[in-house]
Design a protein around this motif. Structure first.
Motif, PDB file in Angstrom:
ATOM      1  N   ALA A  66       0.830  -1.211   0.000  1.00  0.00           N
ATOM      2  CA  ALA A  66       0.000   0.000   0.000  1.00  0.00           C
ATOM      3  C   ALA A  66       0.863   1.258   0.000  1.00  0.00           C
ATOM      4  O   ALA A  66       0.559   2.230  -0.706  1.00  0.00           O
ATOM      5  CB  ALA A  66      -0.948  -0.004   1.194  1.00  0.00           C
ATOM      6  N   LEU A  67       1.943   1.264   0.770  1.00  0.00           N
ATOM      7  CA  LEU A  67       2.837   2.423   0.788  1.00  0.00           C
ATOM      8  C   LEU A  67       3.505   2.627  -0.568  1.00  0.00           C
ATOM      9  O   LEU A  67       3.612   3.759  -1.060  1.00  0.00           O
ATOM     10  CB  LEU A  67       3.906   2.257   1.870  1.00  0.00           C
ATOM     11  CG  LEU A  67       3.450   2.561   3.293  1.00  0.00           C
ATOM     12  CD1 LEU A  67       4.472   2.065   4.310  1.00  0.00           C
ATOM     13  CD2 LEU A  67       3.203   4.053   3.461  1.00  0.00           C
ATOM     14  N   LEU A  68       3.957   1.535  -1.171  1.00  0.00           N
ATOM     15  CA  LEU A  68       4.599   1.642  -2.486  1.00  0.00           C
ATOM     16  C   LEU A  68       3.624   2.152  -3.544  1.00  0.00           C
ATOM     17  O   LEU A  68       3.966   3.013  -4.352  1.00  0.00           O
ATOM     18  CB  LEU A  68       5.176   0.285  -2.908  1.00  0.00           C
ATOM     19  CG  LEU A  68       6.380  -0.206  -2.094  1.00  0.00           C
ATOM     20  CD1 LEU A  68       6.735  -1.634  -2.481  1.00  0.00           C
ATOM     21  CD2 LEU A  68       7.570   0.725  -2.278  1.00  0.00           C
ATOM     22  N   LEU A  69       2.409   1.634  -3.521  1.00  0.00           N
ATOM     23  CA  LEU A  69       1.411   2.045  -4.516  1.00  0.00           C
ATOM     24  C   LEU A  69       0.909   3.469  -4.288  1.00  0.00           C
ATOM     25  O   LEU A  69       0.536   4.151  -5.229  1.00  0.00           O
ATOM     26  CB  LEU A  69       0.232   1.066  -4.519  1.00  0.00           C
ATOM     27  CG  LEU A  69       0.541  -0.350  -5.021  1.00  0.00           C
ATOM     28  CD1 LEU A  69      -0.674  -1.250  -4.853  1.00  0.00           C
ATOM     29  CD2 LEU A  69       1.009  -0.318  -6.469  1.00  0.00           C
ATOM     30  N   SER A  70       0.888   3.905  -3.028  1.00  0.00           N
ATOM     31  CA  SER A  70       0.374   5.244  -2.731  1.00  0.00           C
ATOM     32  C   SER A  70       1.383   6.346  -3.010  1.00  0.00           C
ATOM     33  O   SER A  70       1.017   7.514  -3.092  1.00  0.00           O
ATOM     34  CB  SER A  70      -0.053   5.328  -1.257  1.00  0.00           C
ATOM     35  OG  SER A  70       1.095   5.380  -0.413  1.00  0.00           O
ATOM     36  N   GLY A  71       2.649   5.970  -3.121  1.00  0.00           N
ATOM     37  CA  GLY A  71       3.680   6.988  -3.336  1.00  0.00           C
ATOM     38  C   GLY A  71       4.029   7.754  -2.069  1.00  0.00           C
ATOM     39  O   GLY A  71       4.662   8.815  -2.146  1.00  0.00           O
ATOM     40  N   ALA A  72       3.630   7.241  -0.915  1.00  0.00           N
ATOM     41  CA  ALA A  72       3.942   7.916   0.347  1.00  0.00           C
ATOM     42  C   ALA A  72       5.455   8.030   0.500  1.00  0.00           C
ATOM     43  O   ALA A  72       6.191   7.084   0.214  1.00  0.00           O
ATOM     44  CB  ALA A  72       3.339   7.154   1.521  1.00  0.00           C
ATOM     45  N   ARG A  73       5.895   9.176   0.964  1.00  0.00           N
ATOM     46  CA  ARG A  73       7.327   9.415   1.120  1.00  0.00           C
ATOM     47  C   ARG A  73       7.831   8.819   2.421  1.00  0.00           C
ATOM     48  O   ARG A  73       7.131   8.804   3.430  1.00  0.00           O
ATOM     49  CB  ARG A  73       7.612  10.913   1.112  1.00  0.00           C
ATOM     50  CG  ARG A  73       7.378  11.535  -0.243  1.00  0.00           C
ATOM     51  CD  ARG A  73       7.752  12.988  -0.308  1.00  0.00           C
ATOM     52  NE  ARG A  73       8.436  13.442   0.910  1.00  0.00           N
ATOM     53  CZ  ARG A  73       8.824  14.664   1.131  1.00  0.00           C
ATOM     54  NH1 ARG A  73       8.598  15.588   0.238  1.00  0.00           N
ATOM     55  NH2 ARG A  73       9.422  15.016   2.242  1.00  0.00           N
ATOM     56  N   TRP A  74       9.052   8.329   2.389  1.00  0.00           N
ATOM     57  CA  TRP A  74       9.731   7.810   3.576  1.00  0.00           C
ATOM     58  C   TRP A  74       9.901   8.955   4.569  1.00  0.00           C
ATOM     59  O   TRP A  74      10.333  10.056   4.177  1.00  0.00           O
ATOM     60  CB  TRP A  74      11.089   7.239   3.143  1.00  0.00           C
ATOM     61  CG  TRP A  74      12.005   6.855   4.262  1.00  0.00           C
ATOM     62  CD1 TRP A  74      13.125   7.515   4.650  1.00  0.00           C
ATOM     63  CD2 TRP A  74      11.884   5.725   5.126  1.00  0.00           C
ATOM     64  NE1 TRP A  74      13.719   6.875   5.700  1.00  0.00           N
ATOM     65  CE2 TRP A  74      12.966   5.762   6.018  1.00  0.00           C
ATOM     66  CE3 TRP A  74      10.969   4.690   5.237  1.00  0.00           C
ATOM     67  CZ2 TRP A  74      13.168   4.810   7.011  1.00  0.00           C
ATOM     68  CZ3 TRP A  74      11.167   3.740   6.225  1.00  0.00           C
ATOM     69  CH2 TRP A  74      12.250   3.803   7.091  1.00  0.00           C
ATOM     70  N   PRO A  75       9.546   8.775   5.853  1.00  0.00           N
ATOM     71  CA  PRO A  75       9.615   9.879   6.813  1.00  0.00           C
ATOM     72  C   PRO A  75      11.041  10.291   7.169  1.00  0.00           C
ATOM     73  O   PRO A  75      11.240  11.354   7.752  1.00  0.00           O
ATOM     74  CB  PRO A  75       8.886   9.337   8.039  1.00  0.00           C
ATOM     75  CG  PRO A  75       8.962   7.856   7.921  1.00  0.00           C
ATOM     76  CD  PRO A  75       9.002   7.557   6.441  1.00  0.00           C
ATOM     77  N   LEU A 127      15.000   9.564   8.864  1.00  0.00           N
ATOM     78  CA  LEU A 127      15.480   9.267  10.214  1.00  0.00           C
ATOM     79  C   LEU A 127      14.903  10.261  11.225  1.00  0.00           C
ATOM     80  O   LEU A 127      14.518   9.880  12.332  1.00  0.00           O
ATOM     81  CB  LEU A 127      17.011   9.288  10.237  1.00  0.00           C
ATOM     82  CG  LEU A 127      17.669   8.830  11.527  1.00  0.00           C
ATOM     83  CD1 LEU A 127      17.208   7.424  11.913  1.00  0.00           C
ATOM     84  CD2 LEU A 127      19.178   8.867  11.393  1.00  0.00           C
ATOM     85  N   ALA A 128      14.798  11.521  10.825  1.00  0.00           N
ATOM     86  CA  ALA A 128      14.254  12.533  11.740  1.00  0.00           C
ATOM     87  C   ALA A 128      12.799  12.222  12.093  1.00  0.00           C
ATOM     88  O   ALA A 128      12.385  12.370  13.247  1.00  0.00           O
ATOM     89  CB  ALA A 128      14.353  13.921  11.113  1.00  0.00           C
ATOM     90  N   GLY A 129      12.030  11.761  11.108  1.00  0.00           N
ATOM     91  CA  GLY A 129      10.647  11.396  11.372  1.00  0.00           C
ATOM     92  C   GLY A 129      10.546  10.211  12.310  1.00  0.00           C
ATOM     93  O   GLY A 129       9.715  10.196  13.230  1.00  0.00           O
ATOM     94  N   LEU A 130      11.394   9.214  12.100  1.00  0.00           N
ATOM     95  CA  LEU A 130      11.382   8.036  12.973  1.00  0.00           C
ATOM     96  C   LEU A 130      11.805   8.402  14.389  1.00  0.00           C
ATOM     97  O   LEU A 130      11.243   7.887  15.364  1.00  0.00           O
ATOM     98  CB  LEU A 130      12.316   6.953  12.406  1.00  0.00           C
ATOM     99  CG  LEU A 130      11.926   6.375  11.048  1.00  0.00           C
ATOM    100  CD1 LEU A 130      12.984   5.384  10.574  1.00  0.00           C
ATOM    101  CD2 LEU A 130      10.554   5.727  11.099  1.00  0.00           C
ATOM    102  N   GLN A 131      12.775   9.298  14.520  1.00  0.00           N
ATOM    103  CA  GLN A 131      13.227   9.721  15.844  1.00  0.00           C
ATOM    104  C   GLN A 131      12.197  10.585  16.554  1.00  0.00           C
ATOM    105  O   GLN A 131      12.208  10.692  17.776  1.00  0.00           O
ATOM    106  CB  GLN A 131      14.555  10.465  15.735  1.00  0.00           C
ATOM    107  CG  GLN A 131      15.705   9.558  15.368  1.00  0.00           C
ATOM    108  CD  GLN A 131      16.996  10.317  15.115  1.00  0.00           C
ATOM    109  OE1 GLN A 131      16.984  11.472  14.688  1.00  0.00           O
ATOM    110  NE2 GLN A 131      18.120   9.658  15.368  1.00  0.00           N
ATOM    111  N   ALA A 132      11.279  11.196  15.810  1.00  0.00           N
ATOM    112  CA  ALA A 132      10.254  12.050  16.411  1.00  0.00           C
ATOM    113  C   ALA A 132       9.170  11.248  17.129  1.00  0.00           C
ATOM    114  O   ALA A 132       8.431  11.788  17.944  1.00  0.00           O
ATOM    115  CB  ALA A 132       9.619  12.943  15.344  1.00  0.00           C
ATOM    116  N   VAL A 133       9.072   9.958  16.813  1.00  0.00           N
ATOM    117  CA  VAL A 133       8.092   9.110  17.488  1.00  0.00           C
ATOM    118  C   VAL A 133       8.585   8.852  18.910  1.00  0.00           C
ATOM    119  O   VAL A 133       9.710   8.372  19.105  1.00  0.00           O
ATOM    120  CB  VAL A 133       7.903   7.766  16.741  1.00  0.00           C
ATOM    121  CG1 VAL A 133       6.951   6.854  17.486  1.00  0.00           C
ATOM    122  CG2 VAL A 133       7.424   8.010  15.317  1.00  0.00           C
ATOM    123  N   PRO A 134       7.770   9.166  19.930  1.00  0.00           N
ATOM    124  CA  PRO A 134       8.202   8.887  21.302  1.00  0.00           C
ATOM    125  C   PRO A 134       8.518   7.396  21.477  1.00  0.00           C
ATOM    126  O   PRO A 134       7.793   6.540  20.962  1.00  0.00           O
ATOM    127  CB  PRO A 134       6.985   9.294  22.153  1.00  0.00           C
ATOM    128  CG  PRO A 134       6.240  10.271  21.295  1.00  0.00           C
ATOM    129  CD  PRO A 134       6.462   9.814  19.882  1.00  0.00           C
TER     130      PRO A 134
END
Length: 147
Positions: free
Chosen positions: A50-59, A61-68
């Motif tokens: 679903a992510l590949l087909l939707s074209g969603a951008r990879w968040p 490292l900064a996005g992953l680190q923002a998750v508590p």
């Protein structure tokens, strides 16, 4: 009924079907943890597609680190729920499992709302909400009482 209500009802219907399937998967594989692993692997593959087909951008490292850090445990909670439901579904039946699950969700949700837990907006528990809880719990006793 608003569209988001229909969406939530659809989600509930999907959970009921998922519980039935996971119970049967547990019976086929012999252990609830194998059923949970099978469920989560299928989910991982489906979400990747679903992510590949939707074209969603990879968040990034900064996005992953923002998750508590605590919030990364949500996946473990989901896996635990799948394992528990895979074990309980054949024993309780789907209706009993669903209302007991709903009751547990409602009790915990009211507590999280009252405290504003996990960064959610605080919403006070009032008599109306407690009355709703009493009705759900009464229905739970009626449906699950013989299971």
């Amino acid at each position: 009924m608003r569209p988001e209500h229909l969406l939530a009802l659809t989600g509930g219907a999907l959970v009921a079907v998922q519980l039935a399937m996971n119970g049967q998967t547990r019976l086929a594989l012999g252990h609830p943890l194998w059923a949970a692993l099978a469920n989560n692997l299928a989910g991982l593959l489906g979400l990747t597609l679903a992510l590949l087909l939707s074209g969603a951008r990879w968040p990034g490292l900064a996005g992953l680190q923002a998750v508590p850090p605590l919030h990364w445990g949500a996946g473990l909670l989901g896996a635990g729920f799948i394992a528990i439901s895979a074990l309980a579904a054949p024993r309780l039946g789907l209706a009993a499992l669903m209302v007991l699950t709903l009751c547990g969700q409602l009790l915990t949700s009211l507590l999280i709302d009252q405290l504003g837990g996990f960064g959610t907006p605080q919403r006070s528990v009032d008599l109306s909400r407690l009355g709703g809880l009493a009705l759900v719990m009464s229905g739970t006793l009626l449906i699950a009482g013989k299971s």
